[in-house]
Design an enzyme around this catalytic site. Structure first.
Site, mmCIF file in Angstrom:
data_model
loop_
_atom_site.group_PDB
_atom_site.id
_atom_site.type_symbol
_atom_site.label_atom_id
_atom_site.label_comp_id
_atom_site.label_asym_id
_atom_site.label_seq_id
_atom_site.Cartn_x
_atom_site.Cartn_y
_atom_site.Cartn_z
ATOM 1 C CB SER A 1 2.472 1.548 6.403
ATOM 2 O OG SER A 1 1.288 1.280 7.090
ATOM 3 C CG HIS B 1 -0.767 0.353 2.587
ATOM 4 N ND1 HIS B 1 -0.372 -0.648 3.423
ATOM 5 C CD2 HIS B 1 -0.505 1.569 2.907
ATOM 6 C CE1 HIS B 1 -0.157 -0.189 4.707
ATOM 7 N NE2 HIS B 1 -0.145 1.263 4.440
ATOM 8 C CG ASP C 1 0.439 -4.139 2.733
ATOM 9 O OD1 ASP C 1 0.847 -3.543 1.680
ATOM 10 O OD2 ASP C 1 -0.422 -3.259 3.471
HETATM 11 N N1 ARG Z 1 -4.912 0.732 7.681
HETATM 12 C C1 ARG Z 1 -3.473 0.691 7.086
HETATM 13 C C2 ARG Z 1 -2.975 2.402 7.274
HETATM 14 O O1 ARG Z 1 -3.531 3.067 8.129
HETATM 15 C C3 ARG Z 1 -3.671 -0.030 5.629
HETATM 16 C C4 ARG Z 1 -4.329 1.062 4.633
HETATM 17 C C5 ARG Z 1 -4.204 0.679 3.479
HETATM 18 N N2 ARG Z 1 -5.077 -0.552 3.212
HETATM 19 C C6 ARG Z 1 -6.584 -0.095 2.744
HETATM 20 N N3 ARG Z 1 -7.224 -1.059 2.665
HETATM 21 N N4 ARG Z 1 -6.933 1.058 2.578
HETATM 22 O O2 ARG Z 1 -2.448 2.611 6.421
HETATM 23 N N1 ASP Z 2 -1.389 1.246 8.095
HETATM 24 C C1 ASP Z 2 -0.797 2.592 8.458
HETATM 25 C C2 ASP Z 2 0.349 3.165 7.694
HETATM 26 O O1 ASP Z 2 -0.043 3.219 6.416
HETATM 27 C C3 ASP Z 2 -0.251 1.999 10.075
HETATM 28 C C4 ASP Z 2 -0.984 2.162 10.822
HETATM 29 O O2 ASP Z 2 -1.700 3.162 11.164
HETATM 30 O O3 ASP Z 2 -0.995 1.259 11.996
HETATM 31 O O4 ASP Z 2 1.092 3.815 8.018
#
Ligand code: ARG
Ligand code: ASP
Length: 714
Positions: free
Chosen positions: A644, A83, A219
């Site tokens: 991330s 991502h 990921d």
């Molecule tokens: N929750 C994670 C973060 O805050 C992954 C986000 C990317 N994935 C998604 N399905 N939007 O960045």
């Molecule tokens: N998914 C988040 C990021 O992209 C990580 C988190 O918020 O735990 O940095």
């Protein structure tokens, strides 16, 4: 007796070795190192950060401004999340070569793809410059003068402090302005795309599984840093060579067990761990619910259209994911803060705080902080709410209003900076707007608009609404705007921008879509922003003093500085958790779980054919464990957005995985961390290796890596 007492103290410390916190890598010696060792770490603080010799920090760059990566070979190969590489992967994709759908692998270096504007930044060294930054402020009378002087000191120090010509000096504030650190950095600009699995692995589970455990997402993606012949940063050139890192991570194929030590290094973006109870209460009761409601309405409309129309699905997939990410996070956060009784816990601390202030006789300096907070947060409430509504409705989720706002800024620019600036901005705007309309569908936006304007008129504080929205008939307004406004199509928008400034201003002011956003923006800038900004400045100043007081009066508390996108270390243990009564989540997932979630053809839960074959033949190579293929695991590391792609390391500093998310029940960790329930989610390094080796057959990549086995295979 004395000995016994000491042993008891040690024993308690051992079993309760504390977790949570994002610590500064150059300041781990002492309390952190002791804690880390008691949790099982085998290396030393000096192995993690050393200004003079290579150390782990030399293998942990910030990736493209917002994520983290780790160097995993002596040829500058780096690993980050799928991502995090998503935009680059999308940019290289066409209908014929859809790397998002099919994945991409460079089987030789010549096949690697260049990424204009992508950067990777390393920290060379960290120094405390607090005294220098604070020089000359004690004699100044007002807060505003002090802040101005601090800013001036920062910019002159950034220019004058020693560094090499290819490096940068960056000074950042810690503890809300109570400490300043200098980061000398190196930023590489020739970064090439090496590989990524298909989205059905790299984004497996998509939005349904986002922020959720148990998780089964691979990921990850791979890039390579290129440097000039002196191994220094340089713009893209065919003559550049793979970067020779000072340090890279060996990858462990042994994995970890529950309760093993782990640590995560990276660039966490923003946390607010020292907010007073009144502020947390406002987030839980007022601000989060408002933002969630707006996004909920917008997402429902988009989802309805995306489900029945493939073209809209493609146009809105990335926007939807972006909006859904924090929508979902705020829900988890609100729930978690309530369940953990965060407000009550903060109140309890505040009581202790107040007692301590009296006890040490610091009433004059610190006695009014909490009552100031109480007064300020009560005063700012409506303004903060109006600000969130304006941002979420006008700037973030209604596309016609957000594009109209660009014209509003253009009109403001003419007034403030004149003709030349106006024309420059107009031209960039006219050229760059293609990207926006390429993914714009007026029918979708119309439906979103109607919902959100209705919400805005009904829920945003009445006293700040523009006249035109008082007693508005949302459906009538929607029809009027979407049948007349030129903001709904690329050509009409371009037409609006044709002509000299006078003509353009006249045309846009005749457009009823523009008239609405202008009225909203004017109401916001005149009635909300000035008071909000003033009250917010007060809160910032109070928070600075409160932080100072906490550091001074509770020096033995584990006071880590809030995240600010600088390099940090967090540590803890691999651990499952109990999300609800009678439910326990194990800390590891395997490929079996991928197959349990498999829905053929589904856009979130499809599984590539090749992966199914590998699963059926159990062809896991040396990466499987007892006939199972590990996929993800969780631990008590305290992470946030920006972490991330961060390396997850074992007790010896070997790479065991990479961080990519947090668990639903613990997303409140940005405000209130609890080791009982807050977990970070990581992809297991063995799954990454398995995908590169067995799924992609990219032996060239495997051959570059240094694999280590730290325990005997059973
Ligand atoms: N929750 C994670 C973060 O805050 C992954 C986000 C990317 N994935 C998604 N399905 N939007 O960045
Ligand atoms: N998914 C988040 C990021 O992209 C990580 C988190 O918020 O735990 O940095």
């Amino acid at each position: 007796m004395k000995f016994l007492k000491l042993a008891l103290v040690l024993f308690v410390f051992q079993t309760q070795a504390q977790q949570g916190g994002m610590w500064i890598p150059s300041l781990l010696k002492g309390m952190n190192e002791t804690e880390m060792k008691s949790l099982g770490m085998k290396i030393s603080a000096k192995d993690i950060y050393d200004a003079n010799q290579s150390s782990l920090k030399d293998a942990v760059p910030q990736f493209d401004g917002g994520c983290t990566a780790e160097v995993i070979s002596d040829k500058g190969l780096i690993l980050t999340n799928h991502h995090c590489g998503f935009d680059a992967i999308q940019n290289h994709s066409t209908v014929e070569h859809d790397y998002l759908r099919d994945g991409f692998w460079a089987y030789k270096m010549e096949d690697e793809l260049t990424n204009p504007n992508m950067t990777v930044m390393f920290v060379v060294r960290i120094e405390d410059v607090t005294t220098k930054v604070m020089e000359g402020i004690t004699t100044l009378a007002t807060e505003a003068e002090k802040q101005k002087k601090i800013q001036d000191n920062i910019s002159s120090l950034s220019n004058s402090l020693p560094k090499e010509s290819w490096q940068e000096n960056k000074i950042r504030t810690f503890y809300d302005g109570n400490q300043y650190l200098l980061f000398v950095t190196e930023t590489f600009k020739d970064i090439r795309f090496v590989g990524a699995p298909p989205s059905s692995i790299g984004k497996f589970g998509s939005d349904t599984d986002n922020w959720v455990w148990p998780r089964h997402t691979g990921d990850f993606s791979l890039f390579r840093i290129y440097a000039d012949k002196n191994n220094h940063p340089a713009a893209y050139s065919a003559d550049n060579v793979p970067y020779k890192p000072k340090k890279f991570f060996p990858i462990s194929t042994s994995g970890v067990k529950e309760n093993d030590f782990t640590m995560v290094m990276g660039y966490p973006g923003r946390t607010q761990e020292y907010l007073p109870s009144v502020a947390v209460n406002q987030i839980v009761e007022t601000l989060n619910p408002a933002k969630i409601e707006v996004r909920d309405a917008a997402l429902k409309v988009q989802d309805r259209f995306m489900r029945k129309d493939q073209a809209i699905k493609i146009q809105y997939a990335s926007k939807y994911a972006g909006v859904a990410n924090y929508w979902k996070k705020w829900m988890g956060e609100t729930k978690g803060l309530k369940k953990a009784n965060a407000v009550a816990a903060k109140q309890k601390f505040e009581k202790q705080f107040q007692e301590k202030v009296i006890q040490v006789g610091k009433q004059a300096e610190y006695g009014n902080l909490l009552s100031d907070f109480e007064k300020n947060y009560a005063e700012i409430k409506d303004y903060a709410l109006a600000r969130d509504y304006f941002t979420e409705v006008a700037l973030r989720n209604t596309e016609i209003l957000s594009v109209g706002y660009k014209l509003y800024q253009l009109e403001q620019l003419l007034a403030s900076k004149g003709e030349q600036s106006f024309n420059d901005r107009k031209n960039t705007l006219s050229k760059g707007i293609d990207d926006f309309y390429k993914d714009y569908n007026a029918e979708v936006d119309k439906n979103v608009f109607e919902q959100l304007i209705q919400l805005y008129a009904a829920k945003s504080p009445k006293q700040f609404l523009p006249e035109s929205l008082l007693n508005v008939d949302a459906s009538q307004l929607t029809n009027a705007i979407f049948s007349n406004s030129k903001l709904t199509s690329l050509n009409a928008f371009r037409e609006l921008l044709e002509g000299d400034s006078k003509t353009v201003i006249e045309k846009i002011n005749n457009d009823n879509g523009y008239q609405l956003i202008k009225a909203m923006a004017n109401a916001y800038t005149s009635k909300v922003a000035p008071t909000y900004d003033a009250l917010n400045l007060k809160n910032i100043a109070t928070q600075r003093t409160y932080m100072k007081a906490i550091l001074e009066l509770f020096p033995n508390q584990r006071n880590f500085p809030d995240a600010n996108s600088t390099l940090r270390v967090t540590y803890g243990k691999v651990k499952g958790y109990e999300p609800n009564d009678a439910v326990y989540y194990e800390p590891f997932t395997t490929l079996d779980g991928v197959m349990e979630k498999y829905i053929p053809g589904d856009y979130e839960f499809d599984v590539p054919k090749k992966l199914i074959e590998l699963y059926q033949t159990k062809d896991y190579g040396t990466y499987g464990v007892n006939g199972k293929m590990p996929v993800c695991f969780i631990a008590t590391n305290h992470t946030t957005g920006g972490n991330s792609g961060s390396p997850a390391l074992d007790a010896n500093g070997n790479l065991i995985g990479l961080n990519f998310d947090r668990v639903w029940e613990g997303t409140m960790s940005d405000i209130f961390y609890s080791p009982d329930i807050c977990r970070n989610i990581m992809v297991d390094a063995r799954f990454v290796l398995f995908i590169i080796d067995k799924f992609a057959g990219a032996q060239n990549i495997i051959n570059e890596l240094k694999l280590v086995q730290t325990t005997k295979k059973k």
